[in-house]
Each structure stands twice: as structure tokens, then as C-alpha cells.
Design an enzyme around this catalytic site. Sequence first.
Site, PDB file in Angstrom:
ATOM      1  N   LYS A 130       0.857  -1.091  -0.059  1.00 55.01           N
ATOM      2  CA  LYS A 130       0.037   0.131  -0.016  1.00 55.01           C
ATOM      3  C   LYS A 130       0.870   1.325  -0.029  1.00 55.01           C
ATOM      4  CE  LYS A 130      -4.148  -1.735   2.416  1.00 55.01           C
ATOM      5  NZ  LYS A 130      -4.972  -1.470   3.357  1.00 55.01           N
TER       6      LYS A 130
ATOM      7  N   ASP B 168      -9.929   2.950   2.853  1.00 54.81           N
ATOM      8  CA  ASP B 168     -10.195   2.402   3.909  1.00 54.81           C
ATOM      9  C   ASP B 168     -10.966   3.064   5.027  1.00 54.81           C
ATOM     10  OD1 ASP B 168      -9.283  -0.181   3.414  1.00 54.81           O
ATOM     11  OD2 ASP B 168      -7.235   0.170   3.976  1.00 54.81           O
TER      12      ASP B 168
HETATM   13  N1  LIG Z   1     -11.901  -4.900   7.556  1.00 59.57           N
HETATM   14  C1  LIG Z   1     -11.048  -4.236   6.796  1.00 59.57           C
HETATM   15  O1  LIG Z   1     -11.570  -3.786   5.932  1.00 59.57           O
HETATM   16  C2  LIG Z   1      -9.772  -4.187   7.266  1.00 59.57           C
HETATM   17  C3  LIG Z   1      -8.682  -3.306   6.534  1.00 59.57           C
HETATM   18  C4  LIG Z   1      -7.614  -3.305   6.877  1.00 59.57           C
HETATM   19  C5  LIG Z   1      -7.039  -4.109   8.004  1.00 59.57           C
HETATM   20  N2  LIG Z   1      -7.955  -4.962   8.705  1.00 59.57           N
HETATM   21  C6  LIG Z   1      -7.382  -5.631   9.780  1.00 59.57           C
HETATM   22  O2  LIG Z   1      -6.683  -4.860  10.663  1.00 59.57           O
HETATM   23  C7  LIG Z   1      -5.579  -5.399  11.149  1.00 59.57           C
HETATM   24  C8  LIG Z   1      -4.276  -4.541  11.323  1.00 59.57           C
HETATM   25  O3  LIG Z   1      -3.994  -4.529   9.782  1.00 59.57           O
HETATM   26  P1  LIG Z   1      -2.909  -3.289   9.666  1.00 59.57           P
HETATM   27  O4  LIG Z   1      -2.917  -3.508   7.882  1.00 59.57           O
HETATM   28  O5  LIG Z   1      -3.276  -2.017  10.223  1.00 59.57           O
HETATM   29  O6  LIG Z   1      -1.618  -4.066  10.200  1.00 59.57           O
HETATM   30  P2  LIG Z   1      -0.214  -3.430  10.607  1.00 59.57           P
HETATM   31  O7  LIG Z   1       0.084  -2.005   9.559  1.00 59.57           O
HETATM   32  O8  LIG Z   1       0.690  -4.491  10.314  1.00 59.57           O
HETATM   33  O9  LIG Z   1      -0.516  -2.958  11.997  1.00 59.57           O
HETATM   34  C9  LIG Z   1      -0.415  -3.761  12.965  1.00 59.57           C
HETATM   35  C10 LIG Z   1      -1.092  -3.322  14.058  1.00 59.57           C
HETATM   36  O10 LIG Z   1      -1.176  -4.314  15.281  1.00 59.57           O
HETATM   37  C11 LIG Z   1      -0.343  -4.095  16.465  1.00 59.57           C
HETATM   38  N3  LIG Z   1      -0.098  -5.611  16.828  1.00 59.57           N
HETATM   39  C12 LIG Z   1       0.143  -6.723  16.121  1.00 59.57           C
HETATM   40  N4  LIG Z   1       0.777  -7.749  16.966  1.00 59.57           N
HETATM   41  C13 LIG Z   1       0.313  -7.238  18.116  1.00 59.57           C
HETATM   42  C14 LIG Z   1       0.753  -7.787  19.377  1.00 59.57           C
HETATM   43  N5  LIG Z   1       0.896  -9.178  19.620  1.00 59.57           N
HETATM   44  N6  LIG Z   1       0.359  -7.254  20.413  1.00 59.57           N
HETATM   45  C15 LIG Z   1       0.100  -5.698  20.402  1.00 59.57           C
HETATM   46  N7  LIG Z   1      -0.314  -5.104  19.271  1.00 59.57           N
HETATM   47  C16 LIG Z   1       0.036  -5.934  18.217  1.00 59.57           C
HETATM   48  C17 LIG Z   1       0.631  -3.559  15.884  1.00 59.57           C
HETATM   49  O11 LIG Z   1       1.336  -2.799  16.802  1.00 59.57           O
HETATM   50  P3  LIG Z   1       2.879  -2.218  16.920  1.00 59.57           P
HETATM   51  O12 LIG Z   1       2.867  -1.076  16.091  1.00 59.57           O
HETATM   52  O13 LIG Z   1       3.393  -2.180  18.632  1.00 59.57           O
HETATM   53  O14 LIG Z   1       3.743  -3.320  16.175  1.00 59.57           O
HETATM   54  C18 LIG Z   1       0.187  -2.363  14.836  1.00 59.57           C
HETATM   55  O15 LIG Z   1      -0.768  -1.418  15.755  1.00 59.57           O
HETATM   56  C19 LIG Z   1      -5.583  -6.887  10.661  1.00 59.57           C
HETATM   57  O16 LIG Z   1      -6.031  -7.924  11.484  1.00 59.57           O
HETATM   58  C20 LIG Z   1      -6.217  -6.588   9.537  1.00 59.57           C
HETATM   59  O17 LIG Z   1      -7.028  -7.985   8.813  1.00 59.57           O
HETATM   60  C21 LIG Z   1      -9.087  -4.984   8.274  1.00 59.57           C
END
Ligand SMILES: NC(=O)c1ccc[n+]([C@@H]2O[C@H](COP(=O)([O-])OP(=O)(O)OC[C@H]3O[C@@H](n4cnc5c(N)ncnc54)[C@H](OP(=O)(O)O)[C@@H]3O)[C@@H](O)[C@H]2O)c1
Length: 282
Positions: free
Chosen positions: A72, A108
Site C-alpha cells: 500500500k 479504508d
Molecule cells: N476490515 C477491513 O476492511 C480491514 C482493512 C484493513 C485491515 N484490517 C485488519 O486490521 C488488522 C491490522 O491491519 P494493518 O494493516 O493495520 O496491520 P499493520 O500495519 O501491520 O499494524 C498492525 C498493528 O497491530 C499491532 N500488533 C500486532 N501484533 C500485536 C501484538 N501481539 N500485541 C499488540 N499489538 C500488536 C501493531 O502494533 P505495533 O505498532 O506495536 O507493532 C500495529 O498497531 C488486521 O487484522 C487486518 O486484517 C481489516
Amino acid sequence: MIPISGKTRVAAVWGYPVAHSASPAMHNAAFAAIGFDAVYVALSVAPENIAGAVAGVRAFDLLGVNVTVPLKELVMPHLDSVSETARAIGAVNTIVNRNGELWGDSTDGAGFLAAIESTGVAVNTESRFVVLGAGGSARAVVYALAERGANVVIANRNADRAQTLANDFAHLPGQITRTDYDEAGIGAALAGGATALINTTSVGMQPNADAIPPVPIAALSSETFVADLIYKPRETLLLVAARERGCQTQNGAEMLVRQGAIAFEYWTGTPAPLDIMRQAIR
Ligand SMILES: NC(=O)c1ccc[n+]([C@@H]2O[C@H](COP(=O)([O-])OP(=O)(O)OC[C@H]3O[C@@H](n4cnc5c(N)ncnc54)[C@H](OP(=O)(O)O)[C@@H]3O)[C@@H](O)[C@H]2O)c1
């Protein structure tokens, strides 16, 4: 599915990996429902191949592309122009091919707003949102909320990342602050009754569905709406706990549909068949 002819247009989702994506089922069902002559495929694009992939959109005159993790941010510099939202959050999830001019947007945040507003949650200067996470989806969500003037408290495991997010959007009408990612920090942010608690972290997502963010459920008012961006599993442990507490909840499926619907409308110029898209991802 549309019968494929010499005139059929091609749209795609790019990710790495991408095989798990629900978008092909959703968009192909939607194209078929409105009789639009296009097919939608999932293409695995390694990050080092992003420039070639964008050249391919022009070479093959693709209808449009959805872009997912980890592309992205990487895709942006290869496009001709991007929306103000995409520029602000630093990411593109939708490419629109306007006669060879490639324009990028991030749908999003708008998809998230449409999803929670469909439940009756008001997003305005009176509302206060507690957002767990500061990753890519949090940037889209926080931007959308603060642009509307809503107040946002961010709790992220990596506190610096939360602070950076708050600083990046300090110019928006809504006030953005940070709290600790633990029961005390999140509890303090929820005190007094927040409008909504939004989990944008991947905590609780398959295959780690037994994980739950450190939300003190006893501090959660039943008036607070609880949303999780995760849609696999359909109900995370956070949503189960919130529902048992008496809160209204929503998983990430409606946001997935709504962000896809905006892309679909850009490509086809036709209102998206939301119910068909909802059924397709089920
Ligand atoms: N419904 C939808 O349309 C949609 C759209 C986009 C994303 N999503 C979902 O949203 C989620 C995040 O996606 P993203 O793209 O934002 O991912 P990302 O950019 O990789 O960010 C991941 C986030 O999760 C946190 N995290 C990961 N593992 C963790 C743990 N063990 N303990 C605490 N915090 C943790 C990270 O914290 P740190 O910064 O501390 O690493 C960060 O804030 C995913 O489940 C994805 O499937 C859904």
C-alpha cells in the site's frame, strides 16, 4: 460470473501473499450482479516487483487494482496522482485507470466510517473514539475520524508509533492524544463513556484467535460501541466480551464491503450492490 469475451476488462487485487483475499469473490459477484463486463483476479506481487506491476496496469489497460499488505505504501510513487486522503495517510488501496492516467486513493477510512455509521454511531465533534493500534489501518481510521472533528485516543504496543500518528494528524479538526497500551491506559481512555472502542490491531486474528487486547472490560460502558477490523474469526474474543457486557458490536466484514464498494463505484460508475458483496464474503 460474467462470460469472458474479447472485450472483458480485468481488475485485480495485489498483495504478498494474496491467496487468502476475499476481494475476488466480492467483486466478481458485484460485476455479475450489475452485468458489468469485467473479471477480478488476485495477483501475488513481490514488493521488489511493484514498478513492473504498475507498468503492467498501463500495458494491459487494466480496469483498476486494489492494493493490500505489504504494497500500500510502496505503490504510491509509481502512480500519476493520488487523492488528498492517500497523500495524508501515505498509502493507496485502490488504483483507478483513467484512460492511462493512474490515480490512487485509500478507501479504508471512508469504508470504516460508512460501516460504523450504518449502525447509528455518530462521528462528530461531540464524539470520542478509543483506537487500539497505530499500523496502516489505524492511520486510515484515525485520519477519517479526526477529519470529521471527532476526538481520538490511540493506544498502541509501540508507543512511539502512536505518538507519531497523533503528531502527523495534529492539523486535523479532531483532537488526537495517546494512552498506554495496557489495562490502566485503555481503562482511563474509556472512563466517562467513550463513543466507541475500535480495534485496528491484528490481536485476535486467525490463527491467533485466542488473543485479546488488554481492554479492562469492567471499565467498558454498555453505551460504548465496540468495533473490530478483524473479520476472521467473525467474532473476536474482544467482541464476545463486549457483547456479553451489553455493548453493540461490529466486526470488520462491513468495512471490507464498504471499502470495496467505493473502489467498485470508481471503476464502474454504478452504485455497488452491497448485499451481493456481503453474501459473497460470507
Ligand atoms: N476490515 C477491513 O476492511 C480491514 C482493512 C484493513 C485491515 N484490517 C485488519 O486490521 C488488522 C491490522 O491491519 P494493518 O494493516 O493495520 O496491520 P499493520 O500495519 O501491520 O499494524 C498492525 C498493528 O497491530 C499491532 N500488533 C500486532 N501484533 C500485536 C501484538 N501481539 N500485541 C499488540 N499489538 C500488536 C501493531 O502494533 P505495533 O505498532 O506495536 O507493532 C500495529 O498497531 C488486521 O487484522 C487486518 O486484517 C481489516
